[in-house]
Design a protein around this motif. Structure first.
Motif, PDB file in Angstrom:
ATOM      1  N   THR A  29     -10.152 -37.125   4.402  1.00  0.00           N
ATOM      2  CA  THR A  29      -9.728 -38.522   4.301  1.00  0.00           C
ATOM      3  C   THR A  29      -9.938 -39.248   5.623  1.00  0.00           C
ATOM      4  O   THR A  29     -10.477 -40.357   5.662  1.00  0.00           O
ATOM      5  CB  THR A  29      -8.234 -38.591   3.926  1.00  0.00           C
ATOM      6  OG1 THR A  29      -7.992 -37.668   2.883  1.00  0.00           O
ATOM      7  CG2 THR A  29      -7.838 -39.970   3.501  1.00  0.00           C
ATOM      8  N   ALA A  30      -9.523 -38.576   6.720  1.00  0.00           N
ATOM      9  CA  ALA A  30      -9.624 -39.213   8.025  1.00  0.00           C
ATOM     10  C   ALA A  30     -11.078 -39.472   8.398  1.00  0.00           C
ATOM     11  O   ALA A  30     -11.405 -40.494   9.001  1.00  0.00           O
ATOM     12  CB  ALA A  30      -8.944 -38.339   9.073  1.00  0.00           C
ATOM     13  N   ILE A  56      -4.655 -27.834   3.017  1.00  0.00           N
ATOM     14  CA  ILE A  56      -4.190 -29.230   3.058  1.00  0.00           C
ATOM     15  C   ILE A  56      -4.805 -29.974   4.232  1.00  0.00           C
ATOM     16  O   ILE A  56      -5.288 -31.099   4.095  1.00  0.00           O
ATOM     17  CB  ILE A  56      -2.648 -29.292   3.135  1.00  0.00           C
ATOM     18  CG1 ILE A  56      -2.050 -28.854   1.798  1.00  0.00           C
ATOM     19  CG2 ILE A  56      -2.178 -30.698   3.466  1.00  0.00           C
ATOM     20  CD1 ILE A  56      -0.565 -28.973   1.742  1.00  0.00           C
ATOM     21  N   MET A  75      -4.511 -27.437  13.168  1.00  0.00           N
ATOM     22  CA  MET A  75      -3.110 -27.366  12.763  1.00  0.00           C
ATOM     23  C   MET A  75      -2.922 -26.461  11.555  1.00  0.00           C
ATOM     24  O   MET A  75      -1.813 -26.058  11.233  1.00  0.00           O
ATOM     25  CB  MET A  75      -2.581 -28.774  12.431  1.00  0.00           C
ATOM     26  CG  MET A  75      -2.377 -29.659  13.631  1.00  0.00           C
ATOM     27  SD  MET A  75      -1.184 -28.999  14.762  1.00  0.00           S
ATOM     28  CE  MET A  75      -2.198 -28.603  16.163  1.00  0.00           C
ATOM     29  N   ALA A  91      -9.541 -35.969  17.223  1.00  0.00           N
ATOM     30  CA  ALA A  91      -8.288 -35.976  16.462  1.00  0.00           C
ATOM     31  C   ALA A  91      -8.477 -35.194  15.160  1.00  0.00           C
ATOM     32  O   ALA A  91      -7.590 -34.459  14.731  1.00  0.00           O
ATOM     33  CB  ALA A  91      -7.854 -37.408  16.176  1.00  0.00           C
ATOM     34  N   ASN A  92      -9.660 -35.343  14.556  1.00  0.00           N
ATOM     35  CA  ASN A  92      -9.929 -34.600  13.322  1.00  0.00           C
ATOM     36  C   ASN A  92      -9.958 -33.095  13.579  1.00  0.00           C
ATOM     37  O   ASN A  92      -9.394 -32.316  12.811  1.00  0.00           O
ATOM     38  CB  ASN A  92     -11.275 -35.036  12.732  1.00  0.00           C
ATOM     39  CG  ASN A  92     -11.230 -36.437  12.182  1.00  0.00           C
ATOM     40  OD1 ASN A  92     -10.145 -36.980  11.993  1.00  0.00           O
ATOM     41  ND2 ASN A  92     -12.365 -37.040  11.948  1.00  0.00           N
ATOM     42  N   PHE A 123     -11.112 -35.075  24.394  1.00  0.00           N
ATOM     43  CA  PHE A 123     -10.261 -36.254  24.543  1.00  0.00           C
ATOM     44  C   PHE A 123     -10.541 -36.952  25.869  1.00  0.00           C
ATOM     45  O   PHE A 123     -10.568 -38.185  25.942  1.00  0.00           O
ATOM     46  CB  PHE A 123      -8.779 -35.865  24.451  1.00  0.00           C
ATOM     47  CG  PHE A 123      -8.238 -35.941  23.056  1.00  0.00           C
ATOM     48  CD1 PHE A 123      -8.123 -37.161  22.411  1.00  0.00           C
ATOM     49  CD2 PHE A 123      -7.847 -34.808  22.379  1.00  0.00           C
ATOM     50  CE1 PHE A 123      -7.632 -37.229  21.120  1.00  0.00           C
ATOM     51  CE2 PHE A 123      -7.359 -34.866  21.090  1.00  0.00           C
ATOM     52  CZ  PHE A 123      -7.251 -36.082  20.462  1.00  0.00           C
ATOM     53  N   THR A 145     -14.678 -47.390   9.984  1.00  0.00           N
ATOM     54  CA  THR A 145     -14.307 -48.129  11.199  1.00  0.00           C
ATOM     55  C   THR A 145     -15.411 -48.057  12.252  1.00  0.00           C
ATOM     56  O   THR A 145     -15.645 -49.024  12.965  1.00  0.00           O
ATOM     57  CB  THR A 145     -12.987 -47.594  11.773  1.00  0.00           C
ATOM     58  OG1 THR A 145     -13.024 -46.184  11.749  1.00  0.00           O
ATOM     59  CG2 THR A 145     -11.818 -48.082  10.985  1.00  0.00           C
ATOM     60  N   LEU A 148      -6.815 -33.501   4.468  1.00  0.00           N
ATOM     61  CA  LEU A 148      -6.420 -34.612   5.333  1.00  0.00           C
ATOM     62  C   LEU A 148      -7.601 -35.054   6.200  1.00  0.00           C
ATOM     63  O   LEU A 148      -7.880 -36.240   6.357  1.00  0.00           O
ATOM     64  CB  LEU A 148      -5.251 -34.199   6.238  1.00  0.00           C
ATOM     65  CG  LEU A 148      -3.961 -33.752   5.569  1.00  0.00           C
ATOM     66  CD1 LEU A 148      -2.881 -33.561   6.614  1.00  0.00           C
ATOM     67  CD2 LEU A 148      -3.519 -34.762   4.544  1.00  0.00           C
ATOM     68  N   ILE A 192     -14.558 -44.189  21.213  1.00  0.00           N
ATOM     69  CA  ILE A 192     -13.625 -44.199  20.080  1.00  0.00           C
ATOM     70  C   ILE A 192     -14.034 -43.157  19.058  1.00  0.00           C
ATOM     71  O   ILE A 192     -13.204 -42.425  18.520  1.00  0.00           O
ATOM     72  CB  ILE A 192     -13.617 -45.582  19.408  1.00  0.00           C
ATOM     73  CG1 ILE A 192     -13.093 -46.618  20.377  1.00  0.00           C
ATOM     74  CG2 ILE A 192     -12.754 -45.572  18.179  1.00  0.00           C
ATOM     75  CD1 ILE A 192     -13.357 -47.994  19.879  1.00  0.00           C
ATOM     76  N   TYR A 212      -8.520 -31.512  15.954  1.00  0.00           N
ATOM     77  CA  TYR A 212      -7.131 -31.147  16.221  1.00  0.00           C
ATOM     78  C   TYR A 212      -6.381 -30.925  14.914  1.00  0.00           C
ATOM     79  O   TYR A 212      -5.637 -29.973  14.758  1.00  0.00           O
ATOM     80  CB  TYR A 212      -6.493 -32.263  17.040  1.00  0.00           C
ATOM     81  CG  TYR A 212      -4.998 -32.198  17.193  1.00  0.00           C
ATOM     82  CD1 TYR A 212      -4.425 -31.473  18.223  1.00  0.00           C
ATOM     83  CD2 TYR A 212      -4.167 -32.881  16.322  1.00  0.00           C
ATOM     84  CE1 TYR A 212      -3.058 -31.426  18.373  1.00  0.00           C
ATOM     85  CE2 TYR A 212      -2.808 -32.839  16.459  1.00  0.00           C
ATOM     86  CZ  TYR A 212      -2.251 -32.113  17.489  1.00  0.00           C
ATOM     87  OH  TYR A 212      -0.895 -32.064  17.631  1.00  0.00           O
ATOM     88  N   LEU A 213      -6.621 -31.830  13.958  1.00  0.00           N
ATOM     89  CA  LEU A 213      -5.949 -31.740  12.659  1.00  0.00           C
ATOM     90  C   LEU A 213      -6.322 -30.431  11.960  1.00  0.00           C
ATOM     91  O   LEU A 213      -5.466 -29.759  11.389  1.00  0.00           O
ATOM     92  CB  LEU A 213      -6.363 -32.943  11.810  1.00  0.00           C
ATOM     93  CG  LEU A 213      -5.359 -33.467  10.808  1.00  0.00           C
ATOM     94  CD1 LEU A 213      -4.062 -33.795  11.496  1.00  0.00           C
ATOM     95  CD2 LEU A 213      -5.910 -34.711  10.136  1.00  0.00           C
ATOM     96  N   ILE A 257     -13.047 -39.779  20.305  1.00  0.00           N
ATOM     97  CA  ILE A 257     -11.591 -39.585  20.232  1.00  0.00           C
ATOM     98  C   ILE A 257     -11.154 -39.331  18.793  1.00  0.00           C
ATOM     99  O   ILE A 257     -10.383 -38.411  18.508  1.00  0.00           O
ATOM    100  CB  ILE A 257     -10.846 -40.809  20.813  1.00  0.00           C
ATOM    101  CG1 ILE A 257     -10.947 -40.817  22.333  1.00  0.00           C
ATOM    102  CG2 ILE A 257      -9.374 -40.785  20.407  1.00  0.00           C
ATOM    103  CD1 ILE A 257     -10.200 -41.934  22.988  1.00  0.00           C
ATOM    104  N   SER A 258     -11.704 -40.118  17.864  1.00  0.00           N
ATOM    105  CA  SER A 258     -11.244 -39.937  16.484  1.00  0.00           C
ATOM    106  C   SER A 258     -11.767 -38.613  15.921  1.00  0.00           C
ATOM    107  O   SER A 258     -11.074 -37.958  15.135  1.00  0.00           O
ATOM    108  CB  SER A 258     -11.641 -41.123  15.606  1.00  0.00           C
ATOM    109  OG  SER A 258     -13.028 -41.173  15.459  1.00  0.00           O
ATOM    110  N   ILE A 276     -12.366 -42.591   6.552  1.00  0.00           N
ATOM    111  CA  ILE A 276     -11.858 -43.795   7.215  1.00  0.00           C
ATOM    112  C   ILE A 276     -12.583 -44.012   8.534  1.00  0.00           C
ATOM    113  O   ILE A 276     -12.979 -45.119   8.884  1.00  0.00           O
ATOM    114  CB  ILE A 276     -10.329 -43.671   7.441  1.00  0.00           C
ATOM    115  CG1 ILE A 276      -9.610 -43.684   6.097  1.00  0.00           C
ATOM    116  CG2 ILE A 276      -9.821 -44.801   8.314  1.00  0.00           C
ATOM    117  CD1 ILE A 276      -8.136 -43.375   6.194  1.00  0.00           C
TER     118      ILE A 276
END
Lengths: 566, 113
Positions: free
Chosen positions: B78-79, B71, B47, B40-41, B14, B86, B75, B33, B43-44, B36-37, B82
């Motif tokens: 999908t992320a 799950i 979880m 975030a993935n 990050f 972007t 997620l 970017i 990190y997901l 960072i994204s 996307i």
């Protein structure tokens, strides 16, 4: 019955795909696009009818479980009073703005997939309003934003690419932050379904949920929604992006897309996180509920937005700049009653606060799209929106001037236009909170008053500079004689297809006038708007009804599990 | 142990991403970017827990270890999709900025107007 929930979504999606397929024919594409927007409004009206009517009574909740997977496991779409209220705004504004864009977007622009992008943006907006699943909220946000990136980028001039770059980078970071917050919420609560989350947060011991991390994660999520809504301190992208986008796109961004951020704040913080309670005293901010913690936060952000946006608007020297800064200020006005509602001493005040926010959001959607479209028409005709270049337009284009005037009056809040009631309700919510002894509501009243005065100041300035005063040379050259609907001379359009251009300008002005008439109409028939907003506010605050409908609604519970397999 | 290690890695990712986003060079901003994204993935994914086993358990019929949560994998999928879209848009935009201004230096691009 419950399949009606996905009707607006399907209409928008099918329209987007069909407009993409018929791209070779300009006229066919416009027709399909227009029919799609009419169909969308129709689908929204049917859904509104099914959820809301009869007006004034308790609104129902319609739930659609995708592929019949029961609530916490499948994807859920929920239409309750709040959703359909926001959808109604989106339907009305998107249809009128589409008519305007058919007239104003050039044939070349249209070939750059304007119409499919427009409808894909509506798909994202509709999905955000209807989804009952927090991860899908992220996905719909992305659908909406991806289309809006390209629409903001639509003109690829020097300033535009720079502004669009800021807009895209900022929103991509916002998306990553949103993903982190959603991941954290999933890990903490063990669910992504909003209703299930509310149920677990209401009884944390039974589901082994730690509430304190939820407070922090919801604060992270709040910053993302504030970014989308353009609330201070996340307002800095608004003026540049609004200037860069074509005027109908700006009208949609200010009128509808911003409201998605507002909707997400109301839905998540008033319906879902309101169920949670924590014991916390932090830097003097204390409260026994998660929502109570957000009250002062919302208030600070709203107050700064109102003042900052208002002062910024007073200082701008172009019409679009004034409108963009005004938009920041007005979003503050929407969030201010929400802050009052969050810390409200009684349920009645909470309902009143949310109602005020929704009515204000509705008025702002109508009025701000009207003003941006009027500004776009001025730019199309005169070729500039600098205050110094303009003057005397009221004499040359009286119909357009009347439209702009009514839009400004809506935001200033003069009866009987609907804007008056929006502003009145904001003051009433703050006053009733004050009467009930809530701390800080005197401050809320003072901020609202200062904001109202600033609103009058900058719209008076814009009106005086643009529509009154002496006619400047630029205006004189562009509109040599008085120009009213349908009777303007061909001389004002230099060369080219005069008849067609005149028709296009007439259409643009007609849309502005139609929005003005809508604002007056909703003001005269305000009881219906109030009843709808009141039902929406009740729906937003009634967590139990929402959870019941999603988790145990018809076709979901035991019956569907055993008998739904055929 | 894995948790602490991954938390550290995520923090570093990050901060690298944030550092790059604040650079003058537009290409580096896009890199920032992307990082960072992607973090975030990651990190997901974390979880979902660190079972390290697939949803198909080795020990059937009771007594099997807890599986990794599937799950979050869905997620992230999908992320990521996307994110691809972007990132591609951001790169095209960078090229467009270069075409329009002849530079990708944020300072030379000037203020927002």
């Amino acid at each position: 019955m419950s399949t009606l929930v996905i009707a607006p979504l399907l209409v928008a999606l099918v329209t987007a795909i069909v407009t993409l397929l018929v791209r070779p024919s300009d006229i066919l594409q416009r027709t399909v696009s227009l029919l799609g927007a009419v169909g969308y409004l129709g689908a929204v009206a049917l859904l509104f009818d099914a959820v809301m009517l009869p007006l004034g009574s308790e609104s129902g909740v319609l739930v659609y479980q995708v592929s019949n997977w029961a609530a916490p496991f499948g994807i859920t779409l929920v239409a309750d009073g709040l959703s359909v209220f926001m959808l109604a705004l989106a339907g009305i504004v998107s249809l009128l703005v589409l008519v305007y864009s058919i007239a104003s977007i050039s044939a070349f622009g249209q070939r750059l997939s304007y119409h499919p992008l427009y409808h894909f943006m509506m798909v994202g907006v509709t999905g955000s309003f209807l989804t009952g699943d927090i991860f899908n909220l992220f996905v719909w946000f992305e659908v909406m934003l991806m289309s809006s990136y390209i629409l903001v980028l639509f003109y690829s001039g020097r300033e535009h690419t720079r502004a669009a770059l800021n807009y895209v980078v900022l929103n991509l970071i916002g998306s990553a932050v949103m993903l982190v917050a959603i991941g954290g919420l999933y890990s903490t609560t063990g669910t992504l379904n909003m209703a299930d989350m509310a149920r677990r947060l209401a009884d944390p011991a039974a589901y082994d949920v730690a509430v304190l991390p939820v407070l922090g994660l919801s604060a992270v999520l709040f910053s993302v929604f504030a970014l989308k809504a353009g609330l201070a301190p996340f307002q800095f992208w608004v003026p540049a992006a609004y200037r860069a986008a074509p005027s109908p796109v700006t009208a949609m961004l200010a009128g509808v897309v911003k409201k998605v951020g507002v909707y997400a704040i109301v839905r998540l913080y008033f319906t879902i996180f309101a169920a949670a309670s924590v014991d916390l005293a932090f830097l003097g901010i204390s409260g026994d509920s998660v929502l109570g913690f957000f009250g002062p936060v919302m208030f600070a952000m709203a107050a700064v937005s109102i003042v900052l946006g208002g002062i910024g608007a007073v200082g701008r020297d172009d019409v679009d700049g004034i409108l963009a800064y005004s938009s920041i200020s007005q979003v503050g006005f929407i969030v201010l009653p929400l802050a009052v509602a969050a810390t409200a001493p009684s349920d009645a005040v909470a309902v009143l606060g949310v109602t005020a926010a929704l009515v204000y959001a509705f008025n702002h959607g109508l009025a701000k799209s009207l003003l941006f479209l009027a500004s776009g028409t001025i730019q199309d005709v005169v070729g500039s929106d600098k205050l110094s270049d303009l003057g005397g337009l009221a004499d040359r284009a009286p119909v357009l001037a009347a439209g702009f005037f009514l839009g400004a009056l809506t935001l200033i809040g003069v009866p009987p236009i609907s804007g008056f009631f929006g502003k009145f309700l904001v003051f009433q919510a703050a006053a009733e909170a004050l009467a009930a002894g809530a701390t800080g509501s005197a401050l809320a009243l003072a901020v609202a008053l200062a904001g109202a005065i600033l609103t009058i100041a900058y719209y008076t300035r814009a009106w005086n500079q643009v529509f009154w005063g002496t006619t400047t040379e630029l205006v004189d050259a562009a509109i040599p004689s008085r120009w009213t609907l349908g009777t303007h001379s061909a001389a004002m359009t230099d060369g080219g297809d005069d008849g067609l251009e005149a028709l296009e300008l007439t259409t643009q002005v007609t849309v502005v006038v139609a929005l003005a008439i809508a604002a007056i109409g909703f003001g005269i028939g305000f009881e219906a708007v109030f009843a709808a907003a009141d039902a929406a506010a009740h729906a937003a605050l009634d967590t139990n009804a929402y959870v019941d409908a999603v988790m145990h609604g018809p076709g979901v519970g035991m019956d569907a599990g055993t008998g739904g397999g055929h | 142990m894995t948790e602490v290690f991954l938390a550290g890695i995520l923090g570093v990712l990050f901060s690298i991403g944030t550092y790059l986003v604040l650079r003058r060079d537009v290409v580096r901003v896009v890199w920032g970017i992307t990082i960072i994204s992607q973090s975030a993935n990651v990190y997901l994914v974390t979880m979902g827990g660190f079972g390290g086993l697939g949803p198909i358990l080795s020990g059937h019929g009771g007594g099997g270890p807890a599986p990794t949560d599937p799950i979050v994998q869905a997620l992230v999928l999908t992320a990521i999709v996307i994110g691809f879209g972007t990132t591609a848009l951001a790169l095209v935009l960078t090229y467009r900025v270069y075409e329009e201004h002849g530079t990708i230096d944020m300072y030379e691009l000037g203020g927002s107007r």
